[in-house]
Design a protein around this motif. Structure first.
Motif, PDB file in Angstrom:
ATOM      1  N   VAL A 218       0.859  -1.189   0.000  1.00 34.94           N
ATOM      2  CA  VAL A 218       0.000   0.000   0.000  1.00 34.94           C
ATOM      3  C   VAL A 218       0.892   1.234   0.000  1.00 34.94           C
ATOM      4  CG1 VAL A 218      -1.873   1.221   1.159  1.00 34.94           C
ATOM      5  CG2 VAL A 218      -1.705  -1.282   1.357  1.00 34.94           C
ATOM      6  N   ALA A 219       0.929   1.939  -1.106  1.00 34.18           N
ATOM      7  CA  ALA A 219       1.761   3.139  -1.215  1.00 34.18           C
ATOM      8  C   ALA A 219       1.078   4.316  -0.522  1.00 34.18           C
ATOM      9  CB  ALA A 219       2.020   3.469  -2.677  1.00 34.18           C
ATOM     10  N   ILE A 220       1.847   5.149   0.153  1.00 31.01           N
ATOM     11  CA  ILE A 220       1.291   6.333   0.807  1.00 31.01           C
ATOM     12  C   ILE A 220       0.662   7.262  -0.231  1.00 31.01           C
ATOM     13  CG2 ILE A 220       3.543   7.513   0.753  1.00 31.01           C
ATOM     14  CD1 ILE A 220       0.836   7.885   3.498  1.00 31.01           C
ATOM     15  N   ASP A 221       1.233   7.313  -1.441  1.00 30.68           N
ATOM     16  CA  ASP A 221       0.666   8.151  -2.503  1.00 30.68           C
ATOM     17  C   ASP A 221      -0.706   7.644  -2.938  1.00 30.68           C
ATOM     18  OD1 ASP A 221       2.906   9.755  -2.474  1.00 30.68           O
ATOM     19  OD2 ASP A 221       3.906   8.707  -4.113  1.00 30.68           O
ATOM     20  N   GLU A 222      -0.900   6.333  -2.907  1.00 32.12           N
ATOM     21  CA  GLU A 222      -2.202   5.766  -3.250  1.00 32.12           C
ATOM     22  C   GLU A 222      -3.263   6.206  -2.246  1.00 32.12           C
ATOM     23  OE1 GLU A 222      -4.571   1.491  -3.110  1.00 32.12           O
ATOM     24  OE2 GLU A 222      -2.369   1.499  -3.068  1.00 32.12           O
ATOM     25  N   ILE A 223      -2.897   6.215  -0.971  1.00 34.73           N
ATOM     26  CA  ILE A 223      -3.847   6.613   0.071  1.00 34.73           C
ATOM     27  C   ILE A 223      -4.189   8.094  -0.074  1.00 34.73           C
ATOM     28  CG2 ILE A 223      -4.197   6.810   2.556  1.00 34.73           C
ATOM     29  CD1 ILE A 223      -4.225   3.937   1.402  1.00 34.73           C
ATOM     30  N   ILE A 224      -3.187   8.910  -0.355  1.00 37.88           N
ATOM     31  CA  ILE A 224      -3.438  10.345  -0.548  1.00 37.88           C
ATOM     32  C   ILE A 224      -4.351  10.560  -1.756  1.00 37.88           C
ATOM     33  CG2 ILE A 224      -2.348  12.544  -1.168  1.00 37.88           C
ATOM     34  CD1 ILE A 224       0.121  11.574   0.445  1.00 37.88           C
ATOM     35  N   GLU A 225      -4.105   9.830  -2.833  1.00 36.98           N
ATOM     36  CA  GLU A 225      -4.909   9.970  -4.046  1.00 36.98           C
ATOM     37  C   GLU A 225      -6.345   9.498  -3.815  1.00 36.98           C
ATOM     38  OE1 GLU A 225      -5.521  11.369  -7.794  1.00 36.98           O
ATOM     39  OE2 GLU A 225      -3.695  11.527  -6.566  1.00 36.98           O
ATOM     40  N   SER A 226      -6.511   8.388  -3.102  1.00 34.59           N
ATOM     41  CA  SER A 226      -7.861   7.892  -2.831  1.00 34.59           C
ATOM     42  C   SER A 226      -8.627   8.862  -1.936  1.00 34.59           C
ATOM     43  CB  SER A 226      -7.800   6.509  -2.177  1.00 34.59           C
ATOM     44  OG  SER A 226      -7.193   6.556  -0.903  1.00 34.59           O
ATOM     45  N   TYR A 227      -7.902   9.549  -1.055  1.00 32.53           N
ATOM     46  CA  TYR A 227      -8.530  10.573  -0.210  1.00 32.53           C
ATOM     47  C   TYR A 227      -9.007  11.747  -1.074  1.00 32.53           C
ATOM     48  CZ  TYR A 227      -8.670  14.660   2.885  1.00 32.53           C
ATOM     49  OH  TYR A 227      -9.043  15.830   3.530  1.00 32.53           O
ATOM     50  N   LYS A 228      -8.160  12.205  -1.985  1.00 36.03           N
ATOM     51  CA  LYS A 228      -8.519  13.329  -2.843  1.00 36.03           C
ATOM     52  C   LYS A 228      -9.700  12.988  -3.762  1.00 36.03           C
ATOM     53  CE  LYS A 228      -3.914  15.469  -2.986  1.00 36.03           C
ATOM     54  NZ  LYS A 228      -2.742  15.810  -3.845  1.00 36.03           N
ATOM     55  N   GLU A 229      -9.802  11.721  -4.138  1.00 36.07           N
ATOM     56  CA  GLU A 229     -10.885  11.287  -5.015  1.00 36.07           C
ATOM     57  C   GLU A 229     -12.160  10.946  -4.250  1.00 36.07           C
ATOM     58  OE1 GLU A 229      -9.243   8.020  -7.145  1.00 36.07           O
ATOM     59  OE2 GLU A 229      -7.966   9.264  -8.434  1.00 36.07           O
ATOM     60  N   GLY A 230     -12.107  11.062  -2.932  1.00 34.55           N
ATOM     61  CA  GLY A 230     -13.287  10.777  -2.114  1.00 34.55           C
ATOM     62  C   GLY A 230     -13.560   9.301  -1.916  1.00 34.55           C
ATOM     63  N   LYS A 231     -12.550   8.457  -2.177  1.00 31.75           N
ATOM     64  CA  LYS A 231     -12.744   7.016  -2.052  1.00 31.75           C
ATOM     65  C   LYS A 231     -12.327   6.481  -0.689  1.00 31.75           C
ATOM     66  CE  LYS A 231     -11.962   6.209  -7.007  1.00 31.75           C
ATOM     67  NZ  LYS A 231     -11.119   5.496  -8.009  1.00 31.75           N
ATOM     68  N   LEU A 232     -11.517   7.238   0.047  1.00 35.13           N
ATOM     69  CA  LEU A 232     -11.029   6.796   1.354  1.00 35.13           C
ATOM     70  C   LEU A 232     -12.107   7.054   2.398  1.00 35.13           C
ATOM     71  CD1 LEU A 232      -8.639   5.647   2.986  1.00 35.13           C
ATOM     72  CD2 LEU A 232      -7.858   8.012   3.315  1.00 35.13           C
ATOM     73  N   GLN A 233     -12.687   5.988   2.926  1.00 29.57           N
ATOM     74  CA  GLN A 233     -13.815   6.122   3.847  1.00 29.57           C
ATOM     75  C   GLN A 233     -13.371   6.160   5.315  1.00 29.57           C
ATOM     76  OE1 GLN A 233     -15.174   2.714   1.393  1.00 29.57           O
ATOM     77  NE2 GLN A 233     -17.215   3.327   2.076  1.00 29.57           N
ATOM     78  N   GLU A 234     -12.471   5.241   5.689  1.00 27.48           N
ATOM     79  CA  GLU A 234     -12.014   5.179   7.080  1.00 27.48           C
ATOM     80  C   GLU A 234     -10.574   4.691   7.122  1.00 27.48           C
ATOM     81  OE1 GLU A 234     -14.458   3.102   9.949  1.00 27.48           O
ATOM     82  OE2 GLU A 234     -16.267   3.420   8.735  1.00 27.48           O
ATOM     83  N   VAL A 235      -9.882   5.075   8.191  1.00 26.77           N
ATOM     84  CA  VAL A 235      -8.558   4.540   8.492  1.00 26.77           C
ATOM     85  C   VAL A 235      -8.543   4.207   9.977  1.00 26.77           C
ATOM     86  CG1 VAL A 235      -6.067   4.932   8.477  1.00 26.77           C
ATOM     87  CG2 VAL A 235      -7.512   6.044   6.745  1.00 26.77           C
ATOM     88  N   PHE A 236      -8.050   3.023  10.316  1.00 33.57           N
ATOM     89  CA  PHE A 236      -7.967   2.667  11.736  1.00 33.57           C
ATOM     90  C   PHE A 236      -6.825   1.687  11.962  1.00 33.57           C
ATOM     91  CE2 PHE A 236     -10.946  -0.328   9.788  1.00 33.57           C
ATOM     92  CZ  PHE A 236     -10.539  -1.563  10.283  1.00 33.57           C
ATOM     93  N   GLY A 237      -6.337   1.672  13.189  1.00 29.10           N
ATOM     94  CA  GLY A 237      -5.292   0.743  13.582  1.00 29.10           C
ATOM     95  C   GLY A 237      -5.874  -0.368  14.434  1.00 29.10           C
ATOM     96  N   SER A 238      -5.114  -1.452  14.574  1.00 23.22           N
ATOM     97  CA  SER A 238      -5.545  -2.567  15.416  1.00 23.22           C
ATOM     98  C   SER A 238      -4.387  -3.026  16.283  1.00 23.22           C
ATOM     99  CB  SER A 238      -6.033  -3.730  14.545  1.00 23.22           C
ATOM    100  OG  SER A 238      -4.963  -4.307  13.818  1.00 23.22           O
ATOM    101  N   GLY A 239      -4.699  -3.376  17.528  1.00 24.90           N
ATOM    102  CA  GLY A 239      -3.682  -3.846  18.456  1.00 24.90           C
ATOM    103  C   GLY A 239      -4.312  -4.271  19.767  1.00 24.90           C
ATOM    104  N   THR A 240      -3.530  -4.892  20.631  1.00 26.35           N
ATOM    105  CA  THR A 240      -4.059  -5.389  21.898  1.00 26.35           C
ATOM    106  C   THR A 240      -4.548  -4.263  22.804  1.00 26.35           C
ATOM    107  OG1 THR A 240      -2.642  -7.343  21.845  1.00 26.35           O
ATOM    108  CG2 THR A 240      -3.494  -6.697  23.987  1.00 26.35           C
ATOM    109  N   ALA A 241      -3.808  -3.161  22.857  1.00 24.87           N
ATOM    110  CA  ALA A 241      -4.127  -2.094  23.816  1.00 24.87           C
ATOM    111  C   ALA A 241      -5.494  -1.473  23.574  1.00 24.87           C
ATOM    112  CB  ALA A 241      -3.046  -1.025  23.774  1.00 24.87           C
ATOM    113  N   ALA A 242      -5.709  -0.935  22.368  1.00 31.37           N
ATOM    114  CA  ALA A 242      -6.959  -0.226  22.075  1.00 31.37           C
ATOM    115  C   ALA A 242      -7.952  -1.100  21.323  1.00 31.37           C
ATOM    116  CB  ALA A 242      -6.653   1.013  21.240  1.00 31.37           C
ATOM    117  N   VAL A 243      -7.527  -2.246  20.837  1.00 25.51           N
ATOM    118  CA  VAL A 243      -8.281  -3.138  19.952  1.00 25.51           C
ATOM    119  C   VAL A 243      -8.415  -2.470  18.580  1.00 25.51           C
ATOM    120  CG1 VAL A 243     -10.363  -4.511  19.567  1.00 25.51           C
ATOM    121  CG2 VAL A 243      -9.523  -4.128  21.905  1.00 25.51           C
ATOM    122  N   ILE A 244      -9.213  -1.391  18.511  1.00 27.39           N
ATOM    123  CA  ILE A 244      -9.364  -0.615  17.287  1.00 27.39           C
ATOM    124  C   ILE A 244      -9.115   0.855  17.616  1.00 27.39           C
ATOM    125  CG2 ILE A 244     -10.939   0.142  15.464  1.00 27.39           C
ATOM    126  CD1 ILE A 244     -10.159  -2.803  15.228  1.00 27.39           C
TER     127      ILE A 244
END
Length: 296
Positions: A218-244
């Motif tokens: 996953v290229a950082i430029d792809e994420i920026i471009e998908s954001y500009k095109e209105g395609k990026l809906q959500e971003v989240f992390g996963s791990g033991t501490a916060a779960v999501i």
């Protein structure tokens, strides 16, 4: 200690009722601990010793398991070299321990989306290194760039690959997911990304929901471009501490992605509710992930 042979795991024990405590995917944690041990030339821990040790310790410590939903008993298995010999070589002796501590809910006042930034100077890991192991040195090396990011108002660093400084790998203490055009996209495990247990759970649940999941570069430029095109809906992390952990902002060079910085998105919120529901025994565990410890 001097030469870095130290590994660990991070787990939680959850109060279900007065007779039962849940561990979440302990066999997966055992497998990952041994994978880390293999990478650092350390002996493997027997599965029976690992599981039975956890069961007996948590049964002894059960009164420390918080009964409030969202709170838990943090469980830290760890191993380190302990031979009384000073030389840059593989140790002949190791100590394995498990320690516990009650922890409160990660989000005490609701979900707080984090702000992430890339690092121009530092890298977390390189393919062929120890990035896929839960090794103590990985975290020590990340503290300085994390401090620099925090001094600029960011929560954590979103790490890019060490060779091209282009492809997203993970965040400081969690794996990362992008919801793009209703597809769930996450960096593939390439040897420099920690194979998160919660990450694995998110992917399995999403597939069960019928969501298309892509594990790929996953290229950082792809994420920026998908954001500009209105395609990026959500971003989240996963791990033991916060779960999501919802992501509200990503900064890279002169570009900034600004998502909802006030609350968690609907997909991530549903994922959080599902995983924690399984962990606390509120939702049927059709995956067989929970390991009940009987107090009766």
């Amino acid at each position: 200690m001097h030469y870095g042979q130290a590994i660990f795991e991070g787990m939680k024990a959850y109060h279900v009722d007065d007779e039962t405590i849940h561990l979440f995917r302990p066999k997966d944690h055992h497998q990952r601990l041994n994978n880390s041990a293999h990478r650092l030339c350390m002996p493997e821990v027997d599965e029976e010793v690992f599981i039975e040790g956890l069961e007996k310790l948590i049964a002894l410590d059960h009164q420390w398991v918080p009964k409030v939903h969202g709170h838990a008993l943090y469980v830290r298995p760890f191993m380190f070299a302990s031979e009384e010999y000073l030389a840059a070589k593989v140790s002949k002796e190791y100590h394995f321990y498990v320690i516990t501590s009650p922890v409160a809910a990660y989000y005490s006042e609701g979900f707080n989306p984090v702000k992430l930034t890339t690092s121009e100077k530092f890298v977390r890991a390189v393919r062929g290194g120890t990035g896929e192991a839960k090794a103590a040195g990985n975290y020590a090396a990340s503290f300085l760039p994390a401090q620099k990011a925090q001094s600029k108002g960011y929560t954590q660093v979103i790490w890019l690959d060490a060779l091209e400084n282009r492809y997203i790998e993970e965040v400081g203490t969690m794996n990362i997911f992008f919801l793009i055009d209703d597809k769930l996209v996450t960096p593939k495990l390439s040897g420099s990304v920690l194979p998160g247990i919660t990450r694995r759970s998110v992917i399995a649940i999403a597939k069960k929901w019928g969501v298309e999941v892509e594990e790929r570069r996953v290229a950082i430029d792809e994420i920026i471009e998908s954001y500009k095109e209105g395609k990026l809906q959500e971003v989240f992390g996963s791990g033991t501490a916060a779960v999501i952990s919802p992501v509200g902002l990503i900064h890279h060079n002169d570009e900034t992605i600004q998502l909802d910085q006030e609350k968690i998105g609907p997909f991530a919120k549903k994922m959080f509710a599902t995983i924690t529901g399984i962990q606390y025994g509120k939702i049927d565990d059709s995956f067989g992930w929970t390991h009940p410890i009987s107090l009766g």
